[in-house]
Design an enzyme around this catalytic site. Structure first.
Site, short mmCIF file in Angstrom:
data_model
loop_
_atom_site.label_atom_id
_atom_site.label_comp_id
_atom_site.label_asym_id
_atom_site.label_seq_id
_atom_site.Cartn_x
_atom_site.Cartn_y
_atom_site.Cartn_z
N ASN A 3 -5.59 5.97 -2.47
CA ASN A 3 -5.13 6.33 -1.05
C ASN A 3 -4.96 8.52 -1.78
O ASN A 3 -4.92 8.38 -0.42
CB ASN A 3 -4.14 5.84 -0.38
CG ASN A 3 -4.96 4.75 0.17
OD1 ASN A 3 -6.04 4.93 0.98
ND2 ASN A 3 -4.14 3.58 0.26
N GLU B 43 -5.42 -2.17 -8.53
CA GLU B 43 -5.11 -0.60 -9.70
C GLU B 43 -3.29 -1.52 -9.66
O GLU B 43 -2.48 -1.91 -8.95
CB GLU B 43 -4.05 0.88 -8.16
CG GLU B 43 -5.85 1.08 -7.68
CD GLU B 43 -5.55 2.10 -6.74
OE1 GLU B 43 -5.43 3.40 -6.71
OE2 GLU B 43 -4.40 1.84 -5.62
N SER C 268 0.75 -1.42 -0.18
CA SER C 268 0.08 -0.34 0.14
C SER C 268 1.05 1.10 0.17
O SER C 268 0.22 2.18 -0.65
CB SER C 268 -1.28 0.07 1.27
OG SER C 268 -1.22 -0.81 1.36
N HIS D 259 -1.98 -4.02 -6.72
CA HIS D 259 -2.68 -3.61 -5.67
C HIS D 259 -4.35 -3.63 -5.14
O HIS D 259 -5.22 -3.20 -6.25
CB HIS D 259 -2.92 -1.51 -5.84
CG HIS D 259 -2.71 -0.55 -4.08
ND1 HIS D 259 -3.67 -0.35 -3.43
CD2 HIS D 259 -2.74 -2.05 -2.67
CE1 HIS D 259 -3.54 -0.26 -2.31
NE2 HIS D 259 -3.25 -0.73 -1.72
N1 LIG Z 1 -5.10 -4.82 4.80
C1 LIG Z 1 -5.34 -3.97 4.26
O1 LIG Z 1 -6.63 -3.27 3.61
C2 LIG Z 1 -4.15 -3.37 2.72
C3 LIG Z 1 -5.11 -3.53 1.45
C4 LIG Z 1 -4.35 -3.24 0.44
C5 LIG Z 1 -3.13 -3.75 0.23
N2 LIG Z 1 -2.76 -4.32 1.39
C6 LIG Z 1 -0.96 -4.03 1.66
O2 LIG Z 1 -1.03 -5.50 1.49
C7 LIG Z 1 0.25 -6.35 2.43
C8 LIG Z 1 -0.47 -7.75 3.10
O3 LIG Z 1 -1.43 -6.72 4.13
P1 LIG Z 1 -1.72 -7.80 4.36
O4 LIG Z 1 -3.96 -6.77 5.74
O5 LIG Z 1 -2.89 -8.73 4.58
O6 LIG Z 1 -1.44 -8.24 6.50
P2 LIG Z 1 -1.68 -9.27 7.38
O7 LIG Z 1 -0.68 -9.11 8.56
O8 LIG Z 1 -3.15 -9.96 7.48
O9 LIG Z 1 -0.40 -10.84 6.13
C9 LIG Z 1 0.26 -10.78 5.73
C10 LIG Z 1 1.09 -11.74 6.25
O10 LIG Z 1 2.38 -12.30 5.94
C11 LIG Z 1 2.94 -13.35 6.36
N3 LIG Z 1 4.38 -13.43 6.43
C12 LIG Z 1 5.37 -12.53 6.62
N4 LIG Z 1 6.61 -12.70 6.32
C13 LIG Z 1 6.63 -13.54 4.81
C14 LIG Z 1 7.41 -13.97 3.75
N5 LIG Z 1 8.83 -13.92 4.21
N6 LIG Z 1 6.40 -15.02 3.13
C15 LIG Z 1 5.35 -16.07 3.42
N7 LIG Z 1 4.25 -15.06 3.78
C16 LIG Z 1 5.22 -14.26 4.30
C17 LIG Z 1 2.17 -13.97 7.49
O11 LIG Z 1 2.83 -14.43 8.20
C18 LIG Z 1 1.01 -13.33 7.86
O12 LIG Z 1 0.21 -13.89 7.37
C19 LIG Z 1 0.47 -5.26 2.93
O13 LIG Z 1 2.02 -5.03 1.92
C20 LIG Z 1 -0.26 -4.18 2.83
O14 LIG Z 1 -0.18 -3.23 2.70
C21 LIG Z 1 -3.44 -4.40 2.64
#
Ligand SMILES: NC(=O)c1ccc[n+]([C@@H]2O[C@H](COP(=O)([O-])OP(=O)(O)OC[C@H]3O[C@@H](n4cnc5c(N)ncnc54)[C@H](O)[C@@H]3O)[C@@H](O)[C@H]2O)c1
Length: 296
Positions: free
Chosen positions: A190, A152, A119, A140
């Site tokens: 955003n 995106e 993000s 994204h």
């Molecule tokens: N939450 C949102 O609304 C949202 C929206 C768009 C984008 N994002 C982006 O998506 C990404 C993930 O966000 P999220 O909310 O799903 O986070 P989250 O914390 O729910 O999930 C992340 C997962 O990645 C795993 N992980 C960490 N390192 C790892 C590795 N090396 N190999 C495999 N798995 C690994 C963790 O164990 C965890 O389960 C981030 O970059 C975030 O900015 C989030």
């Protein structure tokens, strides 16, 4: 180029949704988590989500089982080595993401496209951790991934045109609506949403209306599904502050500067729905009450 096999790294909130929609569209998926417990948790969430589509008659039981069968589960990064596209959705940490992409770059064949769902982290910075910046894009997705249509698609100054268009076509093939944008913090959504949310807090500080009256104005006056304070509490005030600070750092413009009230709420531990308090009190979750923020 034709994409057949897709790696998804990280099966958290976003990653399990991404693995689900990619597998539903018929692609072979390799899903990687850091340990078996988190892998199982991610797969359980996919099963639960697919089941909801079955209950709504949007998917048959057989399609659900076939979709799950298309997802190969692993804790080994090496299992991603024959993917045509790898989508990274791990924790929002630049160091962890760069280490992962450097390893994927060593493992994967030259044609593999690497993509991040970040993000807020620069796509160019992550691409620089690899020897294939021309085959690096941002994809994204929006939360919740199975329901939200938009993706995106982000390019850098180094991205190959064909790779960028392959990303756009891929988003279409998994049933999403892609938009093309550039590697600037916030992308399109955003860039517009964050200043609006911050400005709503400023309007509250300036006494334009109460929390419910500002929410009603936007909900009923503009037909948005919810007003800004309800949305802020959903997104999380800590997350909003984090994104605003990164955007302010990038653009140095006042419209991205987090207002004092937002910082105070986060410092107080009132992060929105997930902590039970934010602009509303969720002691009775079905009937949130506006907080008295003592603004006078
Ligand atoms: N939450 C949102 O609304 C949202 C929206 C768009 C984008 N994002 C982006 O998506 C990404 C993930 O966000 P999220 O909310 O799903 O986070 P989250 O914390 O729910 O999930 C992340 C997962 O990645 C795993 N992980 C960490 N390192 C790892 C590795 N090396 N190999 C495999 N798995 C690994 C963790 O164990 C965890 O389960 C981030 O970059 C975030 O900015 C989030």
């Amino acid at each position: 180029m034709e994409i057949q096999k897709v790696g998804v790294v990280g099966l958290g909130l976003m990653g399990n949704g991404i693995a689900q929609v990619v597998a539903t569209a018929g692609y072979s998926v390799v899903a990687r988590e850091v340990n078996d417990e988190l892998l199982e948790k991610g797969i359980k969430n996919i099963e639960r989500s697919l089941q909801k589509f079955v209950e709504k008659n949007q998917l048959s039981e057989v399609e659900k089982q076939n979709t799950l069968a298309r997802i190969k589960r692993t804790t080994a990064v090496a299992d991603l080595k024959d993917c045509d596209l790898v989508i990274e959705a791990i924790t929002e940490n630049p160091k962890a993401k760069k280490e992962l992409f450097a390893e994927l770059d060593r493992l994967c064949p030259r044609h593999t496209i690497l993509a991040s769902n970040t993000s807020s982290i620069s796509i160019t910075e992550m691409a620089a951790a690899t020897k294939r910046p021309e085959r690096f894009i941002g994809l994204h997705f929006m939360n919740p991934v199975p329901l939200m249509k938009l993706v995106e698609v982000i390019r850098t100054i180094q991205t190959d045109d064909e790779v960028f268009e392959t990303g756009v076509r891929f988003a279409e093939k998994i049933g999403k609506v892609p938009v093309r944008t550039w590697d600037r913090v916030g992308f399109i959504v955003n860039r517009l949403l964050i200043p609006y949310l911050l400005d709503s807090i400023r309007a509250l500080e300036e006494g334009f209306g109460s929390i419910p009256d500002i929410d009603k104005s936007i909900h009923l006056g503009l037909n948005h599904p919810m007003g800004p304070f309800t949305l802020l509490d959903f997104v999380g005030l800590d997350t909003t502050l984090f994104i605003a600070e990164i955007m302010f750092e990038e653009y140095r413009e006042q419209r991205f500067a987090p207002p004092p009230l937002l910082k105070r709420l986060v410092t107080a531990g009132w992060h929105g729905r997930k902590t039970g308090r934010g602009f509303y009190d969720y002691s009775d979750p079905k009937n949130p009450k506006p907080m008295n923020l003592q603004l006078t």
